[in-house]
Design a protein around this motif. Structure first.
Motif, PDB file in Angstrom:
ATOM      1  N   UNK A 127      45.008  43.780  26.244  1.00 24.79           N
ATOM      2  CA  UNK A 127      45.698  43.595  27.512  1.00 24.79           C
ATOM      3  C   UNK A 127      46.085  44.958  28.082  1.00 24.79           C
ATOM      4  N   UNK A 128      46.552  44.946  29.340  1.00 24.24           N
ATOM      5  CA  UNK A 128      46.927  46.196  30.012  1.00 24.24           C
ATOM      6  C   UNK A 128      45.783  47.211  29.933  1.00 24.24           C
ATOM      7  N   UNK A 129      44.562  46.711  30.114  1.00 22.38           N
ATOM      8  CA  UNK A 129      43.363  47.553  29.964  1.00 22.38           C
ATOM      9  C   UNK A 129      42.435  47.329  31.151  1.00 22.38           C
ATOM     10  N   UNK A 130      42.879  47.796  32.305  1.00 20.92           N
ATOM     11  CA  UNK A 130      42.095  47.613  33.522  1.00 20.92           C
ATOM     12  C   UNK A 130      40.801  48.411  33.448  1.00 20.92           C
ATOM     13  N   UNK A 131      39.700  47.768  33.766  1.00 20.17           N
ATOM     14  CA  UNK A 131      38.394  48.416  33.774  1.00 20.17           C
ATOM     15  C   UNK A 131      38.246  49.222  35.058  1.00 20.17           C
ATOM     16  N   UNK A 132      37.795  50.449  34.908  1.00 20.50           N
ATOM     17  CA  UNK A 132      37.590  51.324  36.057  1.00 20.50           C
ATOM     18  C   UNK A 132      36.137  51.404  36.488  1.00 20.50           C
ATOM     19  N   UNK A 133      35.221  50.936  35.651  1.00 20.13           N
ATOM     20  CA  UNK A 133      33.805  50.947  35.996  1.00 20.13           C
ATOM     21  C   UNK A 133      32.941  50.877  34.752  1.00 20.13           C
ATOM     22  N   UNK A 134      31.639  50.918  34.974  1.00 22.04           N
ATOM     23  CA  UNK A 134      30.700  50.930  33.857  1.00 22.04           C
ATOM     24  C   UNK A 134      29.470  51.728  34.257  1.00 22.04           C
ATOM     25  N   UNK A 135      28.825  52.327  33.261  1.00 18.88           N
ATOM     26  CA  UNK A 135      27.634  53.136  33.512  1.00 18.88           C
ATOM     27  C   UNK A 135      26.585  52.765  32.474  1.00 18.88           C
ATOM     28  N   UNK A 136      25.338  52.961  32.842  1.00 26.22           N
ATOM     29  CA  UNK A 136      24.228  52.678  31.938  1.00 26.22           C
ATOM     30  C   UNK A 136      24.081  53.811  30.926  1.00 26.22           C
ATOM     31  N   UNK A 137      23.942  53.446  29.655  1.00 24.35           N
ATOM     32  CA  UNK A 137      23.620  54.414  28.608  1.00 24.35           C
ATOM     33  C   UNK A 137      22.483  53.847  27.785  1.00 24.35           C
ATOM     34  N   UNK A 138      21.270  54.298  28.079  1.00 21.61           N
ATOM     35  CA  UNK A 138      20.101  53.769  27.394  1.00 21.61           C
ATOM     36  C   UNK A 138      19.932  52.294  27.692  1.00 21.61           C
ATOM     37  N   UNK A 139      19.885  51.473  26.669  1.00 15.29           N
ATOM     38  CA  UNK A 139      19.732  50.030  26.853  1.00 15.29           C
ATOM     39  C   UNK A 139      21.065  49.304  26.856  1.00 15.29           C
ATOM     40  N   UNK A 140      22.186  50.040  26.935  1.00 12.52           N
ATOM     41  CA  UNK A 140      23.516  49.435  26.868  1.00 12.52           C
ATOM     42  C   UNK A 140      24.355  49.873  28.072  1.00 12.52           C
ATOM     43  N   UNK A 141      25.553  49.310  28.159  1.00 18.03           N
ATOM     44  CA  UNK A 141      26.509  49.639  29.216  1.00 18.03           C
ATOM     45  C   UNK A 141      27.781  50.193  28.570  1.00 18.03           C
ATOM     46  N   UNK A 142      28.289  51.267  29.135  1.00 20.76           N
ATOM     47  CA  UNK A 142      29.587  51.777  28.701  1.00 20.76           C
ATOM     48  C   UNK A 142      30.629  51.353  29.737  1.00 20.76           C
ATOM     49  N   UNK A 143      31.536  50.521  29.296  1.00 18.27           N
ATOM     50  CA  UNK A 143      32.602  50.008  30.161  1.00 18.27           C
ATOM     51  C   UNK A 143      33.835  50.862  29.934  1.00 18.27           C
ATOM     52  N   UNK A 144      34.399  51.367  31.019  1.00 24.21           N
ATOM     53  CA  UNK A 144      35.456  52.372  30.923  1.00 24.21           C
ATOM     54  C   UNK A 144      36.803  51.833  31.390  1.00 24.21           C
ATOM     55  N   UNK A 145      37.856  52.225  30.683  1.00 23.34           N
ATOM     56  CA  UNK A 145      39.228  52.028  31.132  1.00 23.34           C
ATOM     57  C   UNK A 145      39.889  53.400  31.208  1.00 23.34           C
ATOM     58  N   UNK A 146      41.151  53.431  31.586  1.00 24.16           N
ATOM     59  CA  UNK A 146      41.839  54.727  31.695  1.00 24.16           C
ATOM     60  C   UNK A 146      41.930  55.444  30.361  1.00 24.16           C
ATOM     61  N   UNK A 147      42.030  54.674  29.265  1.00 22.77           N
ATOM     62  CA  UNK A 147      42.289  55.294  27.967  1.00 22.77           C
ATOM     63  C   UNK A 147      41.176  55.105  26.945  1.00 22.77           C
ATOM     64  N   UNK A 148      40.094  54.463  27.345  1.00 29.01           N
ATOM     65  CA  UNK A 148      39.045  54.235  26.368  1.00 29.01           C
ATOM     66  C   UNK A 148      37.783  53.696  26.998  1.00 29.01           C
ATOM     67  N   UNK A 149      36.844  53.296  26.128  1.00 27.08           N
ATOM     68  CA  UNK A 149      35.587  52.737  26.612  1.00 27.08           C
ATOM     69  C   UNK A 149      34.985  51.855  25.514  1.00 27.08           C
ATOM     70  N   UNK A 150      34.096  50.964  25.946  1.00 29.03           N
ATOM     71  CA  UNK A 150      33.365  50.105  25.024  1.00 29.03           C
ATOM     72  C   UNK A 150      31.889  50.182  25.388  1.00 29.03           C
ATOM     73  N   UNK A 151      31.045  50.408  24.396  1.00 28.19           N
ATOM     74  CA  UNK A 151      29.603  50.419  24.590  1.00 28.19           C
ATOM     75  C   UNK A 151      29.044  49.088  24.093  1.00 28.19           C
ATOM     76  N   UNK A 152      28.325  48.380  24.962  1.00 27.38           N
ATOM     77  CA  UNK A 152      27.780  47.074  24.590  1.00 27.38           C
ATOM     78  C   UNK A 152      26.508  46.810  25.382  1.00 27.38           C
ATOM     79  N   UNK A 153      25.656  45.974  24.820  1.00 29.80           N
ATOM     80  CA  UNK A 153      24.403  45.654  25.496  1.00 29.80           C
ATOM     81  C   UNK A 153      24.583  44.636  26.607  1.00 29.80           C
ATOM     82  N   UNK A 154      25.637  43.804  26.511  1.00 34.22           N
ATOM     83  CA  UNK A 154      25.828  42.759  27.513  1.00 34.22           C
ATOM     84  C   UNK A 154      27.278  42.742  27.970  1.00 34.22           C
ATOM     85  N   UNK A 155      27.453  42.304  29.221  1.00 34.16           N
ATOM     86  CA  UNK A 155      28.745  42.374  29.886  1.00 34.16           C
ATOM     87  C   UNK A 155      28.953  41.098  30.698  1.00 34.16           C
TER      88      UNK A 155
END
Length: 431
Positions: free
Chosen positions: A205-233
């Motif tokens: 919680x309290x983890x607003x997404x600021x955007x996502x970018x393509x990294x190879x065959x996956x997506x990096x989803x970004x927040x103010x304090x972190x990120x998650x790399x995943x193939x599906x969103x």
């Protein structure tokens, strides 16, 4: 009286548990943006299929429509099945109807399976008719449901039979569905959260997404304090999608729905108003919906506009038009929230990009259907997209919501137009 926040549901919840905000970089199979019923259902389905899932919520789990709605768990869509049939044909409409029935069954089964204490009432649901035109439409749906959708369970009610469910002179008859239900939606949402966490989902919680970018065959989803790399969103934020994916926000209008909760009425007085315990909605285009809660309050809601005080007063006035004997009863809570209403009230599912799914546009009819939506997204992510694609095939229409002032003007004019049509119909069909 408590206005807007918290809702009555939140007021009676003990919400000390907070899922920690995302910090640092991590990986998962799937990232879900949005901690409502669609996102939680997808998360639960995926982790039970051994997928690694991270769910990101900008505020608190269930803080938006999933935890603030009227609590009616229904079959079908916000659009009539005749609208669905005209859009995609009878066989596809029949499949969608069957899946909507599955959605309600899924909700009920999850309450039992995960022992969710949410005041689930299986007393049924009444669609109340204020005039002969509305009653004729209900009779037509009863006939079509039996002959075209293999659903003979609907019961047409005359004024006398309606009194078993709702004692009001505002309605002349109705249609009763014995299988539909109502519950505390926030308690149900938090129950799904707990089930998803217990199964292995990671929720932040309290983890607003600021955007996502393509990294190879996956997506990096970004927040103010972190990120998650995943193939599906999965984008499951409904009316709040505008900042993340403005193109998706052009397919619906964010319409305000407002609810008031009375003080406790006591069992006898509550039963005198609504003897069977069924929830009710009328058939107006600008509709009212209401039910008795598990602690004997009347919850009464509908579309509203203006300031919070204006909306509370307007909703109370509409409540008294249905139940004038409640003039002495205090309103203890009043709250609202935005509903993502598509032009033809058809839900909007699809893919924004490779590996990026979305589900939105439930149009005020999502308490049960969102659970199925999450399940269908999970199926599609695991290589079984057929059922998801049946919903994705429903036609949609883009709106010029990017134009300055369009959204507010469209909602204001639309509400006025529908209210005028309700008034015209009421006088046209007056005996």
């Amino acid at each position: 009286m408590h206005l807007i926040n918290p809702s009555w549901y939140a007021h009676r919840q003990s919400r000390s548990t907070l899922c920690a905000a995302l910090e640092g970089d991590t990986q998962a199979d799937v990232v879900i943006i949005g901690g409502g019923l669609t996102g939680l259902s997808a998360a639960l389905t995926l982790v039970e299929a051994s997928q690694q899932v991270v769910l990101l919520e900008a505020d608190r789990i269930g803080s938006q429509a999933s935890g603030r709605n009227g609590g009616q768990a229904l079959q079908g869509l916000a659009a009539s099945m005749s609208t669905v049939e005209a859009a995609v044909g009878l066989p596809a409409a029949q499949a969608i109807w069957a899946m909507s029935r599955e959605a309600l069954a899924l909700l009920k089964s999850r309450v039992v399976q995960y022992q969710i204490e949410c005041g689930l009432s299986t007393s049924g649901y009444v669609y109340a008719a204020a005039h002969r035109g509305q009653l004729a439409e209900l009779a037509q749906w009863q006939a079509d449901a039996a002959s075209r959708y293999d659903y003979p369970d609907l019961q047409l009610l005359d004024h006398h039979a309606l009194q078993h469910h709702v004692r009001s002179d505002a309605y002349m008859g109705g249609l009763f569905d014995p299988h539909e239900a109502h519950l505390d939606p926030l308690a149900y949402t938090l129950g799904l959260r707990d089930a998803a966490l217990a199964a292995g989902a990671r929720c932040h919680e309290q983890s607003a997404v600021t955007g996502w970018v393509r990294e190879g065959s996956a997506w990096r989803v970004q927040t103010d304090k972190g990120s998650v790399l995943a193939k599906q969103l999965l984008l499951a934020v409904n009316a709040g999608i505008g900042k993340l994916a403005p193109s998706l926000a052009r397919y619906f209008l964010p319409v305000e729905s407002f609810i008031v909760a009375t003080e406790g009425l006591g069992a006898d007085r509550a039963r005198a108003l609504m003897p069977s315990g069924a929830a009710v909605a009328d058939c107006h285009r600008v509709l009212n919906y209401f039910r008795i809660s598990d602690d004997q309050r009347l919850l009464f809601g509908g579309r509203a506009s203006g300031t919070a005080t204006d909306r509370a007063a307007d909703t109370r006035a509409r409540m008294l038009a249905v139940f004038p004997t409640l003039a002495d009863v205090a309103i203890e809570h009043a709250w609202g929230g935005e509903v993502d209403v598509t032009p033809h009230k058809l839900p909007h599912f699809g893919r924004l990009d490779e590996g990026i799914y979305f589900a939105q546009g439930f149009s005020g009819h999502g308490l049960a259907l969102t659970g199925l939506a999450g399940k269908l997204v999970a199926e599609a992510m695991q290589g079984r997209p057929e059922r998801f694609d049946q919903f994705a095939a429903l036609p949609q229409h883009r709106l010029p919501t990017h134009l300055p002032g369009f959204t507010r003007t469209a909602i204001t004019l639309g509400m006025a137009w529908f209210q005028l049509r309700d008034w015209i119909d009421a006088h046209w069909y007056r005996d």
